[in-house]
Design a protein around this motif. Structure first.
Motif, PDB file in Angstrom:
ATOM      1  N   PRO A   1       0.953  -1.020   0.382  1.00 31.66           N
ATOM      2  CA  PRO A   1       0.057   0.026  -0.177  1.00 31.66           C
ATOM      3  C   PRO A   1       0.530   1.130   0.106  1.00 31.66           C
ATOM      4  O   PRO A   1       2.109   1.283   0.586  1.00 31.66           O
ATOM      5  N   THR A   2       0.191   1.815  -0.289  1.00 32.62           N
ATOM      6  CA  THR A   2       1.084   3.662  -0.641  1.00 32.62           C
ATOM      7  C   THR A   2       0.196   4.779  -0.148  1.00 32.62           C
ATOM      8  O   THR A   2       0.588   5.651   0.124  1.00 32.62           O
ATOM      9  N   TYR A   3      -0.719   4.566   0.345  1.00 29.71           N
ATOM     10  CA  TYR A   3      -1.783   5.757   0.145  1.00 29.71           C
ATOM     11  C   TYR A   3      -2.653   5.575   1.959  1.00 29.71           C
ATOM     12  O   TYR A   3      -2.873   4.186   1.952  1.00 29.71           O
ATOM     13  N   PRO A   4      -2.867   6.056   3.022  1.00 29.23           N
ATOM     14  CA  PRO A   4      -2.458   7.276   3.082  1.00 29.23           C
ATOM     15  C   PRO A   4      -0.866   7.156   3.537  1.00 29.23           C
ATOM     16  O   PRO A   4      -0.566   5.964   3.964  1.00 29.23           O
ATOM     17  N   ALA A   5       0.128   8.210   3.781  1.00 30.09           N
ATOM     18  CA  ALA A   5       2.009   7.885   4.224  1.00 30.09           C
ATOM     19  C   ALA A   5       2.048   7.345   5.272  1.00 30.09           C
ATOM     20  O   ALA A   5       2.641   6.796   5.818  1.00 30.09           O
ATOM     21  N   LYS A   6       0.762   7.984   6.488  1.00 25.63           N
ATOM     22  CA  LYS A   6       1.457   7.903   7.380  1.00 25.63           C
ATOM     23  C   LYS A   6       0.782   6.163   7.731  1.00 25.63           C
ATOM     24  O   LYS A   6       1.970   5.668   8.926  1.00 25.63           O
ATOM     25  N   ALA A   7      -0.178   5.805   7.322  1.00 29.07           N
ATOM     26  CA  ALA A   7      -0.701   4.459   7.884  1.00 29.07           C
ATOM     27  C   ALA A   7      -0.859   3.545   6.616  1.00 29.07           C
ATOM     28  O   ALA A   7      -2.363   3.729   6.384  1.00 29.07           O
TER      29      ALA A   7
ATOM     30  N   ALA B   1       6.333  13.168   6.669  1.00 29.58           N
ATOM     31  CA  ALA B   1       5.810  14.899   5.902  1.00 29.58           C
ATOM     32  C   ALA B   1       5.880  15.007   4.864  1.00 29.58           C
ATOM     33  O   ALA B   1       5.491  16.628   5.070  1.00 29.58           O
ATOM     34  N   ALA B   2       6.431  14.606   3.949  1.00 31.11           N
ATOM     35  CA  ALA B   2       6.465  15.303   2.607  1.00 31.11           C
ATOM     36  C   ALA B   2       5.301  14.758   1.409  1.00 31.11           C
ATOM     37  O   ALA B   2       4.782  16.038   1.049  1.00 31.11           O
ATOM     38  N   SER B   3       4.648  13.969   2.025  1.00 30.47           N
ATOM     39  CA  SER B   3       3.521  14.253   1.183  1.00 30.47           C
ATOM     40  C   SER B   3       1.818  12.843   1.802  1.00 30.47           C
ATOM     41  O   SER B   3       2.487  12.773   2.819  1.00 30.47           O
ATOM     42  N   ASP B   4       1.232  13.371   1.573  1.00 32.35           N
ATOM     43  CA  ASP B   4       0.051  11.863   2.330  1.00 32.35           C
ATOM     44  C   ASP B   4       0.331  10.619   0.930  1.00 32.35           C
ATOM     45  O   ASP B   4      -0.339   9.732   1.085  1.00 32.35           O
ATOM     46  N   HIS B   5       1.152  10.723   0.355  1.00 31.30           N
ATOM     47  CA  HIS B   5       1.020   9.192  -0.419  1.00 31.30           C
ATOM     48  C   HIS B   5       2.763   9.081  -0.489  1.00 31.30           C
ATOM     49  O   HIS B   5       3.565   9.912   0.445  1.00 31.30           O
ATOM     50  N   ARG B   6       2.789   7.772  -0.480  1.00 28.91           N
ATOM     51  CA  ARG B   6       3.986   7.585  -0.533  1.00 28.91           C
ATOM     52  C   ARG B   6       4.709   7.186  -1.727  1.00 28.91           C
ATOM     53  O   ARG B   6       3.717   6.745  -2.774  1.00 28.91           O
ATOM     54  N   PRO B   7       6.428   6.693  -2.355  1.00 25.32           N
ATOM     55  CA  PRO B   7       6.337   6.415  -3.708  1.00 25.32           C
ATOM     56  C   PRO B   7       6.741   5.147  -3.582  1.00 25.32           C
ATOM     57  O   PRO B   7       6.876   4.721  -2.817  1.00 25.32           O
ATOM     58  N   THR B   8       6.644   5.321  -5.352  1.00 19.41           N
ATOM     59  CA  THR B   8       6.877   3.901  -5.960  1.00 19.41           C
ATOM     60  C   THR B   8       7.660   3.884  -6.772  1.00 19.41           C
ATOM     61  O   THR B   8       8.005   4.835  -7.540  1.00 19.41           O
ATOM     62  N   TRP B   9       8.999   2.559  -7.765  1.00 17.06           N
ATOM     63  CA  TRP B   9       9.428   3.344  -8.173  1.00 17.06           C
ATOM     64  C   TRP B   9      10.247   1.136  -8.866  1.00 17.06           C
ATOM     65  O   TRP B   9       9.403   0.627  -7.600  1.00 17.06           O
ATOM     66  N   VAL B  10      10.463   1.395  -9.727  1.00 19.78           N
ATOM     67  CA  VAL B  10      11.124   0.089 -10.743  1.00 19.78           C
ATOM     68  C   VAL B  10      12.806   0.466 -11.220  1.00 19.78           C
ATOM     69  O   VAL B  10      13.015   1.471 -11.254  1.00 19.78           O
ATOM     70  N   ASP B  11      13.632  -0.806 -11.372  1.00 15.83           N
ATOM     71  CA  ASP B  11      14.994  -0.795 -11.929  1.00 15.83           C
ATOM     72  C   ASP B  11      14.245  -1.365 -13.030  1.00 15.83           C
ATOM     73  O   ASP B  11      13.475  -2.804 -12.913  1.00 15.83           O
ATOM     74  N   LEU B  12      14.868  -0.851 -14.509  1.00 16.82           N
ATOM     75  CA  LEU B  12      14.690  -1.734 -15.767  1.00 16.82           C
ATOM     76  C   LEU B  12      16.205  -1.728 -16.526  1.00 16.82           C
ATOM     77  O   LEU B  12      16.744  -1.392 -16.044  1.00 16.82           O
ATOM     78  N   GLU B  13      16.152  -3.193 -16.912  1.00 18.82           N
ATOM     79  CA  GLU B  13      17.312  -2.846 -17.758  1.00 18.82           C
ATOM     80  C   GLU B  13      17.585  -3.150 -19.130  1.00 18.82           C
ATOM     81  O   GLU B  13      16.210  -3.409 -19.929  1.00 18.82           O
ATOM     82  N   LEU B  14      18.051  -1.828 -20.090  1.00 18.78           N
ATOM     83  CA  LEU B  14      18.404  -1.798 -21.048  1.00 18.78           C
ATOM     84  C   LEU B  14      19.271  -1.841 -21.870  1.00 18.78           C
ATOM     85  O   LEU B  14      20.212  -2.316 -21.442  1.00 18.78           O
ATOM     86  N   ASP B  15      18.911  -2.869 -23.138  1.00 15.43           N
ATOM     87  CA  ASP B  15      19.738  -3.437 -24.078  1.00 15.43           C
ATOM     88  C   ASP B  15      20.113  -1.532 -24.819  1.00 15.43           C
ATOM     89  O   ASP B  15      18.829  -1.006 -25.260  1.00 15.43           O
ATOM     90  N   PRO B  16      21.692  -1.812 -25.798  1.00 14.19           N
ATOM     91  CA  PRO B  16      21.732  -1.074 -26.292  1.00 14.19           C
ATOM     92  C   PRO B  16      21.822  -0.812 -27.721  1.00 14.19           C
ATOM     93  O   PRO B  16      20.882  -2.011 -27.864  1.00 14.19           O
ATOM     94  N   TYR B  17      21.673   0.006 -28.320  1.00 13.85           N
ATOM     95  CA  TYR B  17      21.130  -0.231 -29.603  1.00 13.85           C
ATOM     96  C   TYR B  17      22.758  -1.070 -30.292  1.00 13.85           C
ATOM     97  O   TYR B  17      23.285  -1.387 -29.677  1.00 13.85           O
TER      98      TYR B  17
END
Length: 233
Positions: free
Chosen positions: A172-178, A209-225
């Motif tokens: 869960p990402t909302y609300p940030a406090k709980a 303190a920052a927001s009422d939401h929490r952030p989310t993120w992903v890491d991608l693996e990219l091939d060069p040309y």
């Protein structure tokens, strides 16, 4: 292979502790940051630009018609294109829109990244989801990130999940406090290679303190040309 981190964060119009929000973002250290609820009215551009600098990121300097969405980037990626689209809403409702950027590290195929913030109205969310999918289609790999304002049973969520797949954590990402509800997510097309999630130690006090939401993120693996091999003489 090259790794690129894409994060998403609803900032509540920077009405809470913007310095705490900047510390959270610096700890995540994204290459691409999809934002929702950024200031967009009088002095909004100055606020976003100043916040980007505090985060150590860069901004296109334009978000007119974005409905409060935009995208920041690090110097580790090239921005090939940046645009913002307005979405029609009912009278007296909060303006809505979405931001799109074509980004990639040097020497890699561009990825289409969209930052979205859907409506509080279910029918409007579904309609906007269809328009957003049309706006990001075109053959390139796609990453769609943001605050959907609904869960996996919602029609907008299901529209996104048909051509794309959920690739961000399901905590869960909302609300940030709980946190009790998963609203902030990342979807990717099936031609995008997503690495196992890597947790980042974030200060709990800053998250609250920052927001009422929490952030989310992903890491991608990219091939060069592919290497250019000269034709035989």
């Amino acid at each position: 292979m090259t790794t690129m981190r894409v994060a998403s964060y609803n900032l509540k119009d920077l009405t809470l502790d913007r310095h705490a929000a900047a510390r959270v973002i610096r700890a995540i250290d994204p290459d691409v940051l999809c934002l929702q609820e950024v200031p967009r009215r009088l002095f909004g551009s100055w606020q976003v630009s100043s916040f980007a600098a505090e985060c150590g990121l860069y901004w296109s300097g334009r978000h007119r018609g974005s409905g409060g969405t935009t995208i920041l980037t690090s110097l580790r990626v090239d921005v090939r294109e940046s645009r913002h689209h307005r979405l029609r809403v009912a009278a007296l409702q909060r303006t809505r829109g979405y931001a799109v950027a074509r980004v990639a590290p040097a020497g890699h195929e561009p990825l289409v990244v969209a930052s979205v913030h859907l409506s509080l109205d279910a029918a409007e969310r579904e309609r906007h989801a269809g328009l957003i999918l049309e706006g990001v289609s075109g053959g390139s790999p796609v990453l769609l990130a943001g605050d959907l304002n609904e869960g996996e049973t919602g029609r907008a969520w299901q529209l996104f999940a048909a051509p794309l797949r959920l690739v961000s954590p399901t905590a869960p990402t909302y609300p940030a406090k709980a946190p009790r509800t998963l609203l902030d997510v990342v979807f990717a097309s099936r031609d995008v290679t997503v690495l196992p999630h890597r947790a980042v130690p974030l200060d709990e006090a800053d998250l609250v303190a920052a927001s009422d939401h929490r952030p989310t993120w992903v890491d991608l693996e990219l091939d060069p040309y592919p290497s250019q091999v000269p034709d035989p003489a």
